[in-house]
Write a protein that holds these residues in place. Sequence first.
Motif, PDB file in Angstrom:
ATOM      1  N   CYS B 128       0.830  -1.216   0.000  1.00 27.55           N
ATOM      2  CA  CYS B 128       0.000   0.000   0.000  1.00 27.55           C
ATOM      3  C   CYS B 128       0.858   1.257   0.000  1.00 27.55           C
ATOM      4  O   CYS B 128       0.329   2.365  -0.116  1.00 27.55           O
ATOM      5  CB  CYS B 128      -0.975   0.004   1.171  1.00 27.55           C
ATOM      6  SG  CYS B 128      -0.216   0.355   2.765  1.00 27.55           S
ATOM      7  N   VAL B 225      -5.792   3.045   5.532  1.00 26.99           N
ATOM      8  CA  VAL B 225      -5.761   2.358   4.249  1.00 26.99           C
ATOM      9  C   VAL B 225      -6.419   0.997   4.431  1.00 26.99           C
ATOM     10  O   VAL B 225      -6.072   0.253   5.351  1.00 26.99           O
ATOM     11  CB  VAL B 225      -4.315   2.178   3.732  1.00 26.99           C
ATOM     12  CG1 VAL B 225      -4.317   1.496   2.371  1.00 26.99           C
ATOM     13  CG2 VAL B 225      -3.592   3.526   3.645  1.00 26.99           C
ATOM     14  N   ILE B 239      -7.042  -1.780  -2.805  1.00 27.36           N
ATOM     15  CA  ILE B 239      -6.465  -0.881  -1.799  1.00 27.36           C
ATOM     16  C   ILE B 239      -7.231   0.433  -1.860  1.00 27.36           C
ATOM     17  O   ILE B 239      -7.405   0.993  -2.945  1.00 27.36           O
ATOM     18  CB  ILE B 239      -4.961  -0.624  -2.047  1.00 27.36           C
ATOM     19  CG1 ILE B 239      -4.195  -1.954  -2.176  1.00 27.36           C
ATOM     20  CG2 ILE B 239      -4.363   0.233  -0.929  1.00 27.36           C
ATOM     21  CD1 ILE B 239      -2.707  -1.788  -2.438  1.00 27.36           C
ATOM     22  N   ALA B 241      -7.614   4.209   0.185  1.00 24.92           N
ATOM     23  CA  ALA B 241      -7.017   5.097   1.178  1.00 24.92           C
ATOM     24  C   ALA B 241      -7.905   6.314   1.406  1.00 24.92           C
ATOM     25  O   ALA B 241      -8.496   6.837   0.464  1.00 24.92           O
ATOM     26  CB  ALA B 241      -5.626   5.538   0.715  1.00 24.92           C
ATOM     27  N   ALA B 277       0.703   6.195  -1.951  1.00 26.11           N
ATOM     28  CA  ALA B 277      -0.641   5.691  -1.623  1.00 26.11           C
ATOM     29  C   ALA B 277      -1.758   6.541  -2.219  1.00 26.11           C
ATOM     30  O   ALA B 277      -2.917   6.110  -2.244  1.00 26.11           O
ATOM     31  CB  ALA B 277      -0.808   5.584  -0.104  1.00 26.11           C
ATOM     32  N   TRP B 287      -7.030  13.446   0.815  1.00 28.73           N
ATOM     33  CA  TRP B 287      -5.884  12.619   1.239  1.00 28.73           C
ATOM     34  C   TRP B 287      -4.637  13.478   1.409  1.00 28.73           C
ATOM     35  O   TRP B 287      -3.973  13.464   2.447  1.00 28.73           O
ATOM     36  CB  TRP B 287      -5.664  11.503   0.221  1.00 28.73           C
ATOM     37  CG  TRP B 287      -4.432  10.678   0.424  1.00 28.73           C
ATOM     38  CD1 TRP B 287      -3.252  10.781  -0.260  1.00 28.73           C
ATOM     39  CD2 TRP B 287      -4.240   9.616   1.377  1.00 28.73           C
ATOM     40  NE1 TRP B 287      -2.348   9.859   0.198  1.00 28.73           N
ATOM     41  CE2 TRP B 287      -2.926   9.125   1.205  1.00 28.73           C
ATOM     42  CE3 TRP B 287      -5.049   9.033   2.352  1.00 28.73           C
ATOM     43  CZ2 TRP B 287      -2.401   8.085   1.972  1.00 28.73           C
ATOM     44  CZ3 TRP B 287      -4.523   7.998   3.120  1.00 28.73           C
ATOM     45  CH2 TRP B 287      -3.218   7.532   2.930  1.00 28.73           C
TER      46      TRP B 287
END
Lengths: 300, 300
Positions: B128, B225, B239, B241, B277, B287
């Motif tokens: 990740c 995550v 994945i 996030a 990520a 993010w």
Amino acid sequence: MFYIIGLGLCDEKDVTIRGLEAIKGSSRIYLEAYTSILMVQKEKLEVFYEKPLILADRDMVETESDEILANADKEDVSLLVVGDPFGKLTLDLAGQQTHTDIILRARALGIPIRVIHNASIMNAVGVCGLQLYNFGQTVSLVFFTDTWKPDSFYDRIKENTDLGLHTLVLLDIKVKEQSEENLARGRKIYEPPRYMSIRQAVSQLIEIESLRQTGTLSPDTTLAVALSRVGGGNDNQGIVAGTLTDLVNHPEDAFGDPLHSLVIVGKRLHHLEVEYAQEFAVDLERWRNTAKQVYGCALD
Amino acid sequence: MFYIIGLGLCDEKDVTIRGLEAIKGSSRIYLEAYTSILMVQKEKLEVFYEKPLILADRDMVETESDEILANADKEDVSLLVVGDPFGKLTLDLAGQQTHTDIILRARALGIPIRVIHNASIMNAVGVCGLQLYNFGQTVSLVFFTDTWKPDSFYDRIKENTDLGLHTLVLLDIKVKEQSEENLARGRKIYEPPRYMSIRQAVSQLIEIESLRQTGTLSPDTTLAVALSRVGGGNDNQGIVAGTLTDLVNHPEDAFGDPLHSLVIVGKRLHHLEVEYAQEFAVDLERWRNTAKQVYGCALD
């Protein structure tokens, strides 16, 4: 497709079936030169894979990533690394950083990427009997010189031990080192690889403890486990458990060939961990007594 | 020889060559039933290995270890486990504990043991983009019920976040659960397997934070995550996030099939980790802004 393939910890047979298939289907295969620390030579890997390998040292993976990635949008290219692509061997190798860079570059070029995982020391360390969920952050220990003794690892170990957690300590490796003279003269002549020994690692730990004096480490009452060639099978792998003093007094050659790692045992130690690891103790009685009296383990 | 062989994280092709050779040479092969969480069925493994497998559930590995180990001093017997033999899937499964017991038993019987390592979530989580040496201790989160909400995981997360470290949170699995009625009547009828979802995990974290109120977790400013089917390849692995709120609001089915894990991001976050990520971010701007403003990351 650009494959980054973990080779695992020991030799040519530690690759996964998925990894081997990717290798066989690749038009170019790069072998990260840190694989000098794999317990097998490049030639043996080539025979086993039935494929030629291109040695890629750290500089190359960092600075010539476009060359490595060339055409990987049209054909398969593989980069082979020791352990897991996201595992770490030592801070110095900064393996993850390197792979992060090349993956970011591949993304920028629109090249599909596939990571093929494998064992790394960070999970295989469990083989010594200490439970993985009792480990705190992993630290790296670099070679001290007369003038350079970086000791930030000590703060990390203290953070872990204050919480009662074990610490995996990864030991320095110098694989492409130049002498000061060769460096000054710009001669690309490299020294033979150097691997930090358990004895040197423990000595460095004790040296910093004696400077800092926080009681984080105590030569006679801090328990530790030394691991050599994890994954190498019973005839090859070595595990030695004892106090720091036990380990520093243990015959150097008894630890055998690299790679070595060290675990500092934390106070949350469970009696089952003690009993499992006692098989590896230099001195069984001292191992158990220290666990009982200093760590407060409920042993008979 | 008694082999304990890690199968890796995904399917039949994640076994190593060494592992496959040991399987092929074994006269009996036990498959730990937790492998229901492998992304492949027993039958598919049998076809691939060209060997019949004996399903061994947790009770059997714990209580019938002598049966499993029978004759292992004279012939090869293998026990196959998901991930790495010393990795951990959830605390509830207590995989390591189980393997510790059978290994101690094998030792007592004088049976030689060989562990064949493989990837586990504890190293593969690096995929990740969060760096493994920035992780503290791993924690497990079990299903809350109306009357039972064990929250010791919260103290562990707090210890990590106080140090600025990431926390890998392993999510509960119930694979051989009996209803209260069946349990009371002693009927060995089992419920279908249950896997904790990301949404449920995040909800439980927020629930305990709202009880404890230490500021360890904040729905809108704690980054996390979510990982699904790590090792399953780009077409399968997931994945995601974002902030805890992002994850709890993310469509449940977007996380896909189990197994899921969660990482709570710590304040030692490096800008390269953020940049790596961000490819997985629910909301790229949030993010990056959270990383910059709340975590203090040096981003442009």
